[in-house]
Write a protein that holds these residues in place. Sequence first.
Motif, PDB file in Angstrom:
ATOM      1  N   GLN A  75     -13.805  -3.188   6.172  1.00 52.98           N
ATOM      2  CA  GLN A  75     -12.264  -3.047   6.302  1.00 52.98           C
ATOM      3  C   GLN A  75     -11.972  -3.240   7.654  1.00 52.98           C
ATOM      4  O   GLN A  75     -10.847  -3.793   7.809  1.00 52.98           O
ATOM      5  CB  GLN A  75     -12.306  -1.638   5.833  1.00 52.98           C
ATOM      6  N   GLY A 135      -9.647  -6.370   8.855  1.00 53.77           N
ATOM      7  CA  GLY A 135      -8.275  -6.213   9.572  1.00 53.77           C
ATOM      8  C   GLY A 135      -8.247  -6.889  10.809  1.00 53.77           C
ATOM      9  O   GLY A 135      -7.457  -7.552  11.249  1.00 53.77           O
ATOM     10  N   ARG A 179      -3.897   0.650   2.973  1.00 54.44           N
ATOM     11  CA  ARG A 179      -5.376   0.503   3.276  1.00 54.44           C
ATOM     12  C   ARG A 179      -6.309   0.633   1.841  1.00 54.44           C
ATOM     13  O   ARG A 179      -5.573   0.979   0.985  1.00 54.44           O
ATOM     14  CB  ARG A 179      -5.901   1.674   4.201  1.00 54.44           C
ATOM     15  N   LYS A 180      -7.379   0.168   1.948  1.00 52.02           N
ATOM     16  CA  LYS A 180      -8.071   0.110   0.886  1.00 52.02           C
ATOM     17  C   LYS A 180      -8.369   1.882   0.480  1.00 52.02           C
ATOM     18  O   LYS A 180      -8.632   2.630   1.315  1.00 52.02           O
ATOM     19  CB  LYS A 180      -9.436  -0.365   1.138  1.00 52.02           C
TER      20      LYS A 180
END
Length: 288
Positions: free
Chosen positions: A4, A8, A85-86
């Motif tokens: 993640q 980003g 966000r995930k």
Amino acid sequence: MSSQHRTGSRKLKGVAVSGLTLASALLMTGCSDQAEVGFLPTKRGVTDNADTIMSLWIGSWVAALVIGLITWGLMLWCIIAYRRRKNETGYPRQLSYHAPLEILYTIIPVVLIVSLFSFSDRAERDITAPKADEAAVTVEVYGKQWAWDFNYLKGGEVPQDVHFSGNQAHLTGEEGVEETLPTLYLPTNSTVDLQLKSRDVIHSFWVPAFLEKRDTIPGRTNHMYFTTGSEEATYAGKCAELCGEYHSEMLFNVKVVSPEEFKKHMGELQPGRLGDEYNRNPNMNTTK
């Protein structure tokens, strides 16, 4: 580092590279000769009015670009910083009111509009105000279907009234036709008062290099006040108001010459003035 965070970081690097590319392109474009004059069809020093208009034009675009970059930057920052966000679900926390921010959003546009209006108003006043109590050269410019008459009125650099009567241009496509167009002569470094009139219908006196134009309206006199530059040059002019069948051939030249050549040309013209008696509009020059 988690996937993640790596994703980003790649996105932020992509945005940064795109921003640097855009900034570099803008800087490189700003180095060109066209960019220095705001991509306008002229250059510095043609007339004092042209310089005033050019400064206002470039300043307005610079201000707009700065505001745009700030706005776009804030939008991108919000998109990236507050993106979903995930594994996140639902809506983010909602804010209904933020009084200081809303006041700021109101004040900034008002300040920008008032500033732009102030600069524009000051430039317009400078352009439309007479340059002196008595201009060095005063010319009556009559638009007519489909040519121009020029009356150089006595005073300043003109010893007596003289005139030039223009004929319609005939664009055959051959070289040298431009030299046969009606030509308005003006001396360098001189204050000029153009008195713009019409003999028939509405025309418009436009010299693109001067960055301004005025309509010639039957029964009315408009003025263009400016000071010529120090460079001798010839500028193309045209009618900018659809005025009939041969509107496209209602062309002329403006030749800025030395004071000596200007005086010589004045001596070559016909004495006298071609006044309103040659007007063709039956609704003009009548009294009730």
